[in-house]
Design a protein around this motif. Structure first.
Motif, PDB file in Angstrom:
ATOM      1  N   GLU A 102       0.830  -1.204   0.000  1.00  0.00           N
ATOM      2  CA  GLU A 102       0.000   0.000   0.000  1.00  0.00           C
ATOM      3  C   GLU A 102       0.869   1.259   0.000  1.00  0.00           C
ATOM      4  N   ILE A 103       1.910   1.254   0.805  1.00  0.00           N
ATOM      5  CA  ILE A 103       2.787   2.425   0.893  1.00  0.00           C
ATOM      6  C   ILE A 103       3.433   2.726  -0.451  1.00  0.00           C
ATOM      7  N   ILE A 104       4.085   1.731  -1.037  1.00  0.00           N
ATOM      8  CA  ILE A 104       4.851   1.992  -2.259  1.00  0.00           C
ATOM      9  C   ILE A 104       3.931   2.290  -3.436  1.00  0.00           C
ATOM     10  N   TRP A 105       2.825   1.543  -3.565  1.00  0.00           N
ATOM     11  CA  TRP A 105       1.931   1.830  -4.693  1.00  0.00           C
ATOM     12  C   TRP A 105       1.401   3.259  -4.597  1.00  0.00           C
ATOM     13  N   ASN A 106       1.005   3.674  -3.412  1.00  0.00           N
ATOM     14  CA  ASN A 106       0.458   5.025  -3.262  1.00  0.00           C
ATOM     15  C   ASN A 106       1.534   6.096  -3.396  1.00  0.00           C
ATOM     16  N   MET A 107       2.740   5.836  -2.932  1.00  0.00           N
ATOM     17  CA  MET A 107       3.826   6.794  -3.141  1.00  0.00           C
ATOM     18  C   MET A 107       4.081   7.008  -4.626  1.00  0.00           C
ATOM     19  N   ARG A 108       3.983   5.946  -5.399  1.00  0.00           N
ATOM     20  CA  ARG A 108       4.308   6.022  -6.824  1.00  0.00           C
ATOM     21  C   ARG A 108       3.127   6.459  -7.682  1.00  0.00           C
ATOM     22  N   ASN A 109       1.917   6.197  -7.216  1.00  0.00           N
ATOM     23  CA  ASN A 109       0.750   6.395  -8.070  1.00  0.00           C
ATOM     24  C   ASN A 109      -0.335   7.295  -7.482  1.00  0.00           C
ATOM     25  N   ASN A 110      -0.270   7.563  -6.182  1.00  0.00           N
ATOM     26  CA  ASN A 110      -1.396   8.257  -5.557  1.00  0.00           C
ATOM     27  C   ASN A 110      -0.958   9.181  -4.418  1.00  0.00           C
ATOM     28  N   PRO A 111       0.110   9.947  -4.593  1.00  0.00           N
ATOM     29  CA  PRO A 111       0.593  10.768  -3.472  1.00  0.00           C
ATOM     30  C   PRO A 111      -0.364  11.879  -3.072  1.00  0.00           C
ATOM     31  N   ASN A 112      -1.244  12.283  -3.999  1.00  0.00           N
ATOM     32  CA  ASN A 112      -2.223  13.327  -3.681  1.00  0.00           C
ATOM     33  C   ASN A 112      -3.591  12.744  -3.327  1.00  0.00           C
ATOM     34  N   LEU A 113      -3.661  11.423  -3.252  1.00  0.00           N
ATOM     35  CA  LEU A 113      -4.896  10.713  -2.893  1.00  0.00           C
ATOM     36  C   LEU A 113      -6.041  11.034  -3.848  1.00  0.00           C
ATOM     37  N   ASP A 114      -5.712  11.128  -5.138  1.00  0.00           N
ATOM     38  CA  ASP A 114      -6.737  11.460  -6.126  1.00  0.00           C
ATOM     39  C   ASP A 114      -6.749  10.505  -7.315  1.00  0.00           C
ATOM     40  N   ASN A 115      -6.063   9.373  -7.199  1.00  0.00           N
ATOM     41  CA  ASN A 115      -6.017   8.407  -8.294  1.00  0.00           C
ATOM     42  C   ASN A 115      -7.266   7.528  -8.245  1.00  0.00           C
ATOM     43  N   VAL A 118      -7.293   3.810  -7.022  1.00  0.00           N
ATOM     44  CA  VAL A 118      -6.923   3.473  -5.654  1.00  0.00           C
ATOM     45  C   VAL A 118      -7.843   2.424  -5.044  1.00  0.00           C
ATOM     46  N   ASN A 119      -9.093   2.369  -5.508  1.00  0.00           N
ATOM     47  CA  ASN A 119     -10.057   1.439  -4.927  1.00  0.00           C
ATOM     48  C   ASN A 119     -10.048   0.060  -5.573  1.00  0.00           C
ATOM     49  N   LYS A 120      -9.180  -0.139  -6.549  1.00  0.00           N
ATOM     50  CA  LYS A 120      -9.047  -1.476  -7.118  1.00  0.00           C
ATOM     51  C   LYS A 120      -8.457  -2.422  -6.070  1.00  0.00           C
ATOM     52  N   PRO A 121      -8.763  -3.714  -6.160  1.00  0.00           N
ATOM     53  CA  PRO A 121      -8.152  -4.669  -5.229  1.00  0.00           C
ATOM     54  C   PRO A 121      -6.626  -4.592  -5.296  1.00  0.00           C
ATOM     55  N   LEU A 122      -5.989  -4.822  -4.173  1.00  0.00           N
ATOM     56  CA  LEU A 122      -4.536  -4.675  -4.106  1.00  0.00           C
ATOM     57  C   LEU A 122      -3.825  -5.607  -5.081  1.00  0.00           C
ATOM     58  N   PHE A 123      -4.365  -6.811  -5.306  1.00  0.00           N
ATOM     59  CA  PHE A 123      -3.680  -7.747  -6.199  1.00  0.00           C
ATOM     60  C   PHE A 123      -3.645  -7.243  -7.637  1.00  0.00           C
ATOM     61  N   MET A 124      -4.541  -6.317  -7.997  1.00  0.00           N
ATOM     62  CA  MET A 124      -4.510  -5.738  -9.336  1.00  0.00           C
ATOM     63  C   MET A 124      -3.470  -4.626  -9.435  1.00  0.00           C
ATOM     64  N   LYS A 125      -3.237  -3.935  -8.344  1.00  0.00           N
ATOM     65  CA  LYS A 125      -2.272  -2.833  -8.341  1.00  0.00           C
ATOM     66  C   LYS A 125      -0.860  -3.335  -8.066  1.00  0.00           C
ATOM     67  N   SER A 126      -0.762  -4.355  -7.227  1.00  0.00           N
ATOM     68  CA  SER A 126       0.536  -4.880  -6.808  1.00  0.00           C
ATOM     69  C   SER A 126       0.429  -6.396  -6.708  1.00  0.00           C
ATOM     70  N   PRO A 127       0.600  -7.103  -7.825  1.00  0.00           N
ATOM     71  CA  PRO A 127       0.380  -8.560  -7.840  1.00  0.00           C
ATOM     72  C   PRO A 127       1.359  -9.320  -6.952  1.00  0.00           C
ATOM     73  N   PHE A 128       0.893 -10.476  -6.519  1.00  0.00           N
ATOM     74  CA  PHE A 128       1.650 -11.420  -5.695  1.00  0.00           C
ATOM     75  C   PHE A 128       2.251 -12.439  -6.663  1.00  0.00           C
ATOM     76  N   LEU A 129       3.532 -12.308  -6.970  1.00  0.00           N
ATOM     77  CA  LEU A 129       4.161 -12.983  -8.099  1.00  0.00           C
ATOM     78  C   LEU A 129       3.905 -14.485  -8.138  1.00  0.00           C
ATOM     79  N   GLU A 130       4.110 -15.179  -7.014  1.00  0.00           N
ATOM     80  CA  GLU A 130       4.024 -16.645  -7.012  1.00  0.00           C
ATOM     81  C   GLU A 130       2.694 -17.167  -6.483  1.00  0.00           C
ATOM     82  N   PHE A 131       1.674 -16.310  -6.434  1.00  0.00           N
ATOM     83  CA  PHE A 131       0.405 -16.697  -5.826  1.00  0.00           C
ATOM     84  C   PHE A 131      -0.290 -17.838  -6.563  1.00  0.00           C
ATOM     85  N   ASP A 132       0.049 -18.059  -7.826  1.00  0.00           N
ATOM     86  CA  ASP A 132      -0.584 -19.152  -8.566  1.00  0.00           C
ATOM     87  C   ASP A 132      -0.355 -20.501  -7.899  1.00  0.00           C
ATOM     88  N   MET A 133       0.808 -20.673  -7.276  1.00  0.00           N
ATOM     89  CA  MET A 133       1.064 -21.956  -6.612  1.00  0.00           C
ATOM     90  C   MET A 133       0.111 -22.153  -5.443  1.00  0.00           C
TER      91      MET A 133
END
Length: 363
Positions: A102-115, A118-133
């Motif tokens: 949450e910290i890094i995605w918002n620092m890079r994409n939403n520092p003004n809290l206007d993106n 922002v309400n998309k599920p976290l896995f869409m904004k910051s995927p969990f690389l090996e989650f398929d296993m």
């Protein structure tokens, strides 16, 4: 760790699957040998971890422990193409991963809290690389995964048997922020040529308490054993992902690399603005004082807890109502409420043995 379903169908060429008659003869692109758990060791795990019933393997060297399904995706994960501008968040489980995403995605994409994203599920904004296993390695409860629709939208024409999360990671727009619990030795040896890695370390006493709650809460783990036995699983490297200390050691050995930054969960709790400024210098976001305040407020535990959505069909309702959901407490020192003096001594001795010579110091 999310929602679970069982993928069916034979391995595909795009997964670089090694066709072998005996999994114990399988070797991975990383050079690791696959050793299936068998006999009483497997039976004991499946009695305690009722959701982990579709096979478990250990990788050597390292004693890494994964669902058998890891072998289907391991080579694609190892050969994942990291791009310039990528940030990889690396942690052992329950060491502040979601918070850092949450910290890094918002620092890079939403520092003004206007993106608006922002309400998309976290896995869409910051995927969990090996989650398929994990999705493939747990029992099918009959419900469609929440990842299915976003996957189809992001990856039209792609086959989910080739991995939902890894394909979403590949097609994620820049700048990519990707999460993993894997150690450096199971990721591309070229990762630091392009990506920056933020490793978050946490006091192992708090990590084991949090992971115990997680494994009781998430049905795909379904832990039914005692807390005392869970601590023993932890110090014997017998929890999913395996050795806590080896994961940290591999990152610590790269701490002087310009593309590696190690943070401590405890430091973040003590002085979040100060830690955000150090992180800002590392990832190059150049935030203002107001933007630091925005990020600190938006990613506070209280704010994240208020936004939390529970996938109740995949959680143990009794555990959730009694002990809390995925975001439980977000504090330091909670181990004092859980570890008996005997268990504290056991973890302390184990820590002293493994921390010697590392230079790591937990507060």
């Amino acid at each position: 760790m999310g929602n679970c379903f069982h993928l069916t169908g034979p391995p595909t060429n795009t997964l670089h699957h090694h066709v072998v008659n005996n999994m114990s003869n399988m070797s991975l692109a990383s050079g690791h040998k696959v050793i299936p758990l068998e006999g009483e060791e497997l039976a004991h795990r499946e009695r305690d971890f009722t959701g982990e019933s579709m096979g478990t393997v250990r990788l050597e060297p390292g004693r890494w422990l994964f669902p058998k399904a890891y072998t289907r995706f391991a080579d694609n994960v190892y050969n994942f193409k990291w791009r310039q501008g990528d940030v990889c968040i690396m942690t052992w489980p329950k060491c502040g991963t979601t918070w850092m995403q949450e910290i890094i995605w918002n620092m890079r994409n939403n520092p003004n809290l206007d993106n608006p994203e922002v309400n998309k599920p976290l896995f869409m904004k910051s995927p969990f690389l090996e989650f398929d296993m994990i999705m493939e390695g747990c029992m099918n409860d009959g419900s469609p995964p929440p990842e299915e629709h976003p996957f189809q939208a992001m990856c039209p024409g792609a086959d989910r048997k080739d991995g939902i999360m890894i394909q979403m990671s590949e097609r994620l727009a820049d700048p990519r922020t990707i999460k993993t619990h894997l150690p450096f030795s199971l990721l591309s040896p070229n990762i630091l040529d392009n990506a920056k890695v933020v490793y978050v370390a946490r006091n192992p006493k708090d990590a084991v308490v949090s992971y115990h709650h997680h494994c009781r809460l998430i049905n795909m783990h379904g832990y039914k054993g005692s807390f005392e036995d869970f601590v023993k699983y932890f110090i014997e490297d017998n929890l999913m992902y395996g050795p806590y200390w080896l994961t940290l050691k591999e990152a610590w050995e790269k701490r002087n690399h310009p593309n590696v930054y190690i943070m401590y969960f405890e430091d973040m709790k003590k002085d979040i603005i100060g830690q955000l400024k150090k992180l800002d210098a590392f990832i190059g976001t150049n935030l203002t004082e107001k933007q630091f305040e925005n990020i600190a407020e938006w990613t506070s535990f209280a704010a994240m807890k208020a936004r939390e959505e529970q996938s109740k069909g995949h959680l143990n309702k009794e555990v959730m109502e009694k002990d809390g959901g995925f975001l439980r407490k977000g504090v330091t020192g909670d181990w004092k409420n859980k570890l008996t003096p005997e268990l504290e001594s056991l973890v302390d001795d184990w820590t002293k043995k493994n921390i010697s010579g590392l230079g790591v110091e937990f507060k």
